[in-house]
Enzyme design. Structure first.
Site, PDB file in Angstrom:
ATOM      1  CG  HIS A  20      -1.653   1.362   1.312  1.00 28.78           C
ATOM      2  ND1 HIS A  20      -2.868   1.483   0.816  1.00 28.78           N
ATOM      3  CD2 HIS A  20      -1.338   2.310   1.883  1.00 28.78           C
ATOM      4  CE1 HIS A  20      -3.153   2.740   1.387  1.00 28.78           C
ATOM      5  NE2 HIS A  20      -2.349   3.225   2.190  1.00 28.78           N
ATOM      6  CD  GLU A  21       2.048   3.622   3.675  1.00 26.90           C
ATOM      7  OE1 GLU A  21       2.604   4.627   2.904  1.00 26.90           O
ATOM      8  OE2 GLU A  21       0.813   3.520   4.527  1.00 26.90           O
ATOM      9  CG  HIS A  24       0.601   6.380  -0.829  1.00 27.88           C
ATOM     10  ND1 HIS A  24      -0.574   6.887  -1.277  1.00 27.88           N
ATOM     11  CD2 HIS A  24      -0.037   5.569   0.445  1.00 27.88           C
ATOM     12  CE1 HIS A  24      -1.408   6.491  -0.381  1.00 27.88           C
ATOM     13  NE2 HIS A  24      -1.243   5.643   0.364  1.00 27.88           N
TER      14      HIS A  24
END
Length: 169
Positions: A20-21, A24
């Site tokens: 998920h990170e 980004h």
């Protein structure tokens, strides 16, 4: 087994947070923003290393993660070379893209997991083929006969009388 299950769950959670990170991170870097730090886990840093301008780390507790982008808010302190690469200074579509990167990675992870399970485990057969093997008679009772065997029967059963034959689907 319980401890192994807990450890595997924590590992899967950490991988999910890391991906998920990373969503980004990849979008921010691709759009020219400066990513200062990327970490999985919280609390004291277990270990970290620097590659390029980003520091990658692992926290002691596997309960989240973060991707620190320079200038996430207008109140962040910026180094002299970070002003033009700050998140809050970017166009709206770039900021939305960075914020959506993690969510898109979650959807991608879900698709990969579902496809992996479908290929590796298989899908349920929603329309199984049922082939009739026999259409014999039905005994008059379900219980055992007074002697030592089941109640006997002879002649066609209800299925045969209805026209069903062995081999029918």
């Amino acid at each position: 087994m319980f401890a192994l299950g807990v450890a595997l769950f924590a590992l899967a959670l950490a991988v999910s947070v890391a991906l998920h990170e990373a969503g980004h991170l990849w979008v921010a870097r691709r759009l020219g923003m400066k990513v200062r730090r990327f970490a999985v886990g919280r609390g004291p840093t277990v270990f970290s290393f620097r590659r390029g301008e980003t520091e990658y780390g692992l926290g002691l507790f596997p309960v989240g993660g973060f991707c620190e982008i320079a200038g996430t808010t207008a109140l962040d302190e910026l180094a002299p070379g970070e002003y033009d690469r700050a998140l809050y200074r970017q166009r709206t579509w770039k900021r939305v893209s960075v914020m959506s990167g993690g969510v898109c990675m979650n959807f991608l992870l879900a698709v990969v997991l579902v496809l992996g399970l479908a290929v590796g485990w298989g899908l349920p057969d929603l329309h199984p083929r049922i082939v009739v093997e026999s259409v014999g008679c039905v005994p008059p009772s379900q219980g055992p006969a007074p002697g030592y065997g089941l109640v006997g029967c002879d002649g066609p059963g209800p299925a045969a009388s209805a026209g069903i034959r062995p081999g029918d689907v």
